[in-house]
Scaffold this motif. Structure first.
Motif, PDB file in Angstrom:
ATOM      1  N   TYR A   1      46.433  36.433  63.607  1.00  0.00           N
ATOM      2  CA  TYR A   1      45.083  37.207  64.827  1.00  0.00           C
ATOM      3  C   TYR A   1      43.810  36.562  64.987  1.00  0.00           C
ATOM      4  O   TYR A   1      44.068  37.165  66.558  1.00  0.00           O
ATOM      5  CB  TYR A   1      44.185  37.006  62.896  1.00  0.00           C
ATOM      6  N   PHE A   2      43.492  35.247  64.945  1.00  0.00           N
ATOM      7  CA  PHE A   2      42.809  34.563  65.793  1.00  0.00           C
ATOM      8  C   PHE A   2      43.102  34.336  67.518  1.00  0.00           C
ATOM      9  O   PHE A   2      42.241  34.035  68.629  1.00  0.00           O
ATOM     10  CB  PHE A   2      42.119  32.847  65.477  1.00  0.00           C
TER      11      PHE A   2
ATOM     12  N   LEU B   1      42.053  37.291  50.572  1.00  0.00           N
ATOM     13  CA  LEU B   1      42.058  36.614  50.592  1.00  0.00           C
ATOM     14  C   LEU B   1      40.520  35.660  50.309  1.00  0.00           C
ATOM     15  O   LEU B   1      40.469  35.562  48.314  1.00  0.00           O
ATOM     16  CB  LEU B   1      42.193  35.372  51.348  1.00  0.00           C
TER      17      LEU B   1
ATOM     18  N   PHE C   1      39.587  41.501  60.367  1.00  0.00           N
ATOM     19  CA  PHE C   1      40.705  40.495  59.085  1.00  0.00           C
ATOM     20  C   PHE C   1      40.750  41.177  58.413  1.00  0.00           C
ATOM     21  O   PHE C   1      40.351  39.716  57.514  1.00  0.00           O
ATOM     22  CB  PHE C   1      39.478  39.250  60.217  1.00  0.00           C
TER      23      PHE C   1
ATOM     24  N   LEU D   1      43.307  40.168  56.363  1.00  0.00           N
ATOM     25  CA  LEU D   1      43.836  38.980  54.903  1.00  0.00           C
ATOM     26  C   LEU D   1      42.787  38.732  55.329  1.00  0.00           C
ATOM     27  O   LEU D   1      43.248  38.512  54.051  1.00  0.00           O
ATOM     28  CB  LEU D   1      44.822  38.517  56.046  1.00  0.00           C
TER      29      LEU D   1
ATOM     30  N   PHE E   1      49.540  33.877  59.875  1.00  0.00           N
ATOM     31  CA  PHE E   1      49.143  35.426  60.694  1.00  0.00           C
ATOM     32  C   PHE E   1      47.470  35.037  60.919  1.00  0.00           C
ATOM     33  O   PHE E   1      47.693  35.973  61.020  1.00  0.00           O
ATOM     34  CB  PHE E   1      49.225  36.237  59.214  1.00  0.00           C
ATOM     35  N   THR E   2      46.921  34.002  59.885  1.00  0.00           N
ATOM     36  CA  THR E   2      45.406  33.998  60.429  1.00  0.00           C
ATOM     37  C   THR E   2      45.455  32.948  61.508  1.00  0.00           C
ATOM     38  O   THR E   2      45.069  33.550  62.762  1.00  0.00           O
ATOM     39  CB  THR E   2      44.691  32.770  59.910  1.00  0.00           C
TER      40      THR E   2
ATOM     41  N   ILE F   1      49.838  32.275  55.486  1.00  0.00           N
ATOM     42  CA  ILE F   1      48.704  32.889  55.748  1.00  0.00           C
ATOM     43  C   ILE F   1      48.309  31.875  56.537  1.00  0.00           C
ATOM     44  O   ILE F   1      47.856  32.828  57.425  1.00  0.00           O
ATOM     45  CB  ILE F   1      48.091  32.171  54.390  1.00  0.00           C
TER      46      ILE F   1
END
Lengths: 495, 195
Positions: free
Chosen positions: A377-378, B46, B40, B42, A373-374, A370
């Motif tokens: 993304y950023f 969550l 976003f 994901l 992937f976060t 997680i």
């Protein structure tokens, strides 16, 4: 009724204000040549500015000194009806009362400054978990007065001291004496691995740099271009090197003696420590094996009680690095109440522990994925791919492998022994610790049954003892309900 | 060993506390969720999952916690079992007790229940969701028991020192004679605190 109100020795003003005064002095001395240069021509504006700055410095110096002097003058100590009274009558008035019967430790300490001027610091701790984080009372007296004060307190406690620990100078009077060579070996056996890795890495890196760098690019060029990084690395290396040798200064002249129901420990080169530990206030014993000690079969022994090792600069060592045979021999003399614990068979925790490991690894993998992937993304919009996918998954794999290795090492180190009078818990990853706790010292037991415990039938448990924060909770290895019930029963039987 | 159940008012008390905490937590999560970028996915999944779990925990938590909450007090120990996702059991020997406290927070006052906290030298354990009278009774009983233990310990100490002692256990008083000097001592639990 008050009896003979006393004040600390006036040198405590210098000790308390010393750091700030030292910083101010250092600043002043570093600027002194500029001050002298500009004061030579008083009519210039710069001279007046320097004079003003110098005046501010002098004022700050006097304020700090005055504050501590005032605090010293307004702080009094006296003995009254079986209590120690400490009163500070400044703007923030405070009056503390300590019952002498609840005193756990009376230690004496002499740093270099105190040894030069002939004073001694008395450190008194009471048997209270609320005040366990630091020393309760610190008083500086002349050496003679300090010993007299200590004897008076001991007489209130119904005890006497034939010969003070500071008077025990001859090594023959001590049961355990460590030579300089023993201390150096102890430093080697207890070397912190991280510090060693950093130091070795710095040395190897330096030689590689010198060997393979472009010869036209000199060391001076390198230092000039990377001054900030060089300073940071230098400080890191220095602190690592210091952590390797500070043990020598801390434990130099280590001596221990058992006399009646007290243990006396002397140690220290620059700062001399003289501990007095009542045996009945010992709440547990810890056998510690840092990584190097495990390789060479050496053990250190620490006491768990309020007052010993509760401050960063204090050590809780009863014995330095010894062989198993030496631990047996010395424990027989110093603390026969806890003898033989080193020989007890340790039962390993169940192999079902690895179900918990698998669960932890799955959760860690989920969390890392997680996070990856976060992060992706950023950082997608950036022109450079900061974290290519293959790098992220390789890093994740590496972290999981390290975690798994840690769990395996933890499994190999963990175990317990349920004796008639005491419980032994072993834990650790690289280093290993045996904690020996008598059942009557256990204040509370806490058992936790998680969702996974219903499958593996293994529960987590803690025992609470009266000690400083780092030792007050002992985590037991995963065990089944019957084993934990057995420990609880023994705890209740010992009441 | 027969465990006692908490008062039935405990469920109401649990629902109210849980509602307050869940509302605050969901408020914070919604605030963060609304500030996330639109694409976003994901993050949205969550946070929405977390909100769902919080709502589920609010609905299912109190009945499960009430069913699992048990306590047991005897001459030897205090044993408290509680929990939602995992069950925690605290065992404290009576002889280790130093102090007893009774607490009543604002939500407890609404439902007329109290919490008794027992404190040892190195830890503390609470018995929650007790009716006020029951809490007082338990605190008084524990206080008497602590005094008895202290008196017995003192008797043992004085006898070991070669003295004599006469004690009234019900009053928690001891008159001991050590070295020919008569000393009168009372052994009392140090405090009962109420908020």
């Amino acid at each position: 009724m008050e009896q003979n109100k006393m004040r600390c020795h006036v040198s405590i003003v210098i000790e308390n204000a010393g750091k700030l005064l030292g910083a101010l002095l250092f600043f002043a001395i570093s600027q002194i040549d500029d001050v002298i240069k500009h004061l030579s021509d008083f009519n210039r504006m710069e001279s007046k500015t320097y004079l003003l700055g110098f005046g501010v410095f002098v004022l700050a110096f006097l304020l700090v000194l005055g504050f501590h002097l005032f605090r010293w003058f307004k702080t009094t100590i006296w003995l009254e009806d079986g209590t120690i009274m400490v009163e500070r009558d400044t703007m923030n008035k405070r009056k503390n009362t300590y019952n002498i019967k609840h005193i756990s430790n009376i230690d004496m300490e002499q740093n270099l400054f105190e040894r030069l001027i002939g004073t001694c610091k008395i450190k008194i701790d009471t048997n209270s978990s609320v005040l366990a984080g630091s020393t309760d009372i610190k008083i500086v007296f002349s050496k003679q007065k300090a010993m007299e004060f200590k004897r008076k307190i001991l007489s209130y406690m119904g005890e006497s001291e034939e010969k003070g620990v500071t008077e025990r100078e001859k090594q023959e009077e001590f049961d355990v004496v460590y030579s300089g060579k023993d201390i150096l070996l102890h430093c080697f056996y207890s070397v912190p691995i991280l510090s060693l890795v950093i130091l070795l890495g710095a040395i190897v890196g330096f030689f590689v740099l010198m060997r393979y760098v472009d010869t036209s690019y000199t060391f001076v060029d390198f230092v000039r271009d990377a001054i900030g990084g060089v300073v940071a690395i230098f400080l890191l290396v220095l602190s690592s090197a210091y952590s390797l040798v500070k043990g020598f200064f801390e434990f130099y002249g280590f001596q221990a003696k058992r006399s009646n129901d007290r243990i006396y420990i002397n140690s220290g080169l620059l700062r001399k420590n003289m501990h007095t530990i009542p045996v009945d206030k010992i709440n547990g014993i810890k056998l510690v094996q840092p990584l190097m000690s495990r390789f060479f079969g050496r053990y250190q022994v620490e006491v768990i009680n309020i007052g010993t090792g509760d401050e960063k600069k204090e050590s809780a060592n009863l014995l330095l690095s010894c062989t198993k045979e030496e631990v047996r021999k010395y424990m027989q003399v110093l603390v026969p109440e806890y003898k033989n614990f080193i020989d007890q068979p340790i039962q390993k925790q169940s192999a079902r522990y690895f179900y918990h490991v698998a669960y932890n690894l799955v959760m860690t993998a989920l969390f890392l994925t997680i996070a990856f992937f976060t992060f992706r993304y950023f950082t997608e919009a950036l022109p450079v791919d900061l974290l290519p996918t293959w790098v992220a998954f390789a890093a994740e794999g590496g972290i999981l492998i390290v975690c798994l290795l840690g769990f395996v090492l933890s499994y190999l180190s963990s175990g317990y022994y349920i004796g008639q009078d005491y419980l032994i818990v072993t834990r650790g990853v690289l280093a290993r610790t045996y904690s020996m706790i008598r059942y009557e010292k256990i204040q509370q037991m806490q058992i936790r049954e998680t969702l996974l415990s219903k499958v593996t039938k293994l529960n987590k448990a803690n025992v609470f003892i009266l000690a400083a924060l780092k030792n007050s909770i002992t985590l037991l290895p995963l065990a089944n309900e019957e084993t934990l019930e057995q420990i609880a029963e023994k705890m209740l039987e010992a009441s | 060993m027969s465990y006692e159940k908490p008062n039935k008012k405990a469920i109401g008390c649990m629902y109210v506390s849980s509602f307050i905490l869940t509302t605050i937590a969901i408020g914070i999560l919604i605030g963060v969720l609304s500030s996330l970028p639109e694409d976003f996915q994901l993050g949205k999944i969550l946070f929405i999952s977390l909100i769902g779990l919080l709502v589920l925990s609010f609905l299912a938590g109190p009945p499960i916690r009430y069913r699992r909450y048990r306590y047991f007090i005897n001459e030897e120990c205090i044993d408290v079992k509680e929990g939602f996702l995992w069950i925690q059991r605290n065992i404290v020997p009576i002889e280790r007790l130093h102090n007893i406290e009774i607490h009543k927070g604002p939500i407890n006052r609404l439902f007329g229940i109290s919490k008794v906290t027992v404190i040892t030298a190195g830890s503390r354990v609470s018995i929650n969701f007790l009716e006020d009278r029951q809490a007082e009774f338990i605190a008084d009983s524990l206080k008497k028991r602590i005094n008895e233990v202290a008196v017995v310990k003192k008797m043992a100490e004085v006898t070991k020192a070669g003295g004599t002692v006469g004690c009234d256990l019900s009053q928690g008083n001891c008159n001991d004679t050590v070295g020919g000097i008569k000393q009168e001592n009372e052994y009392k639990v140090s405090s009962i605190k109420e908020d």
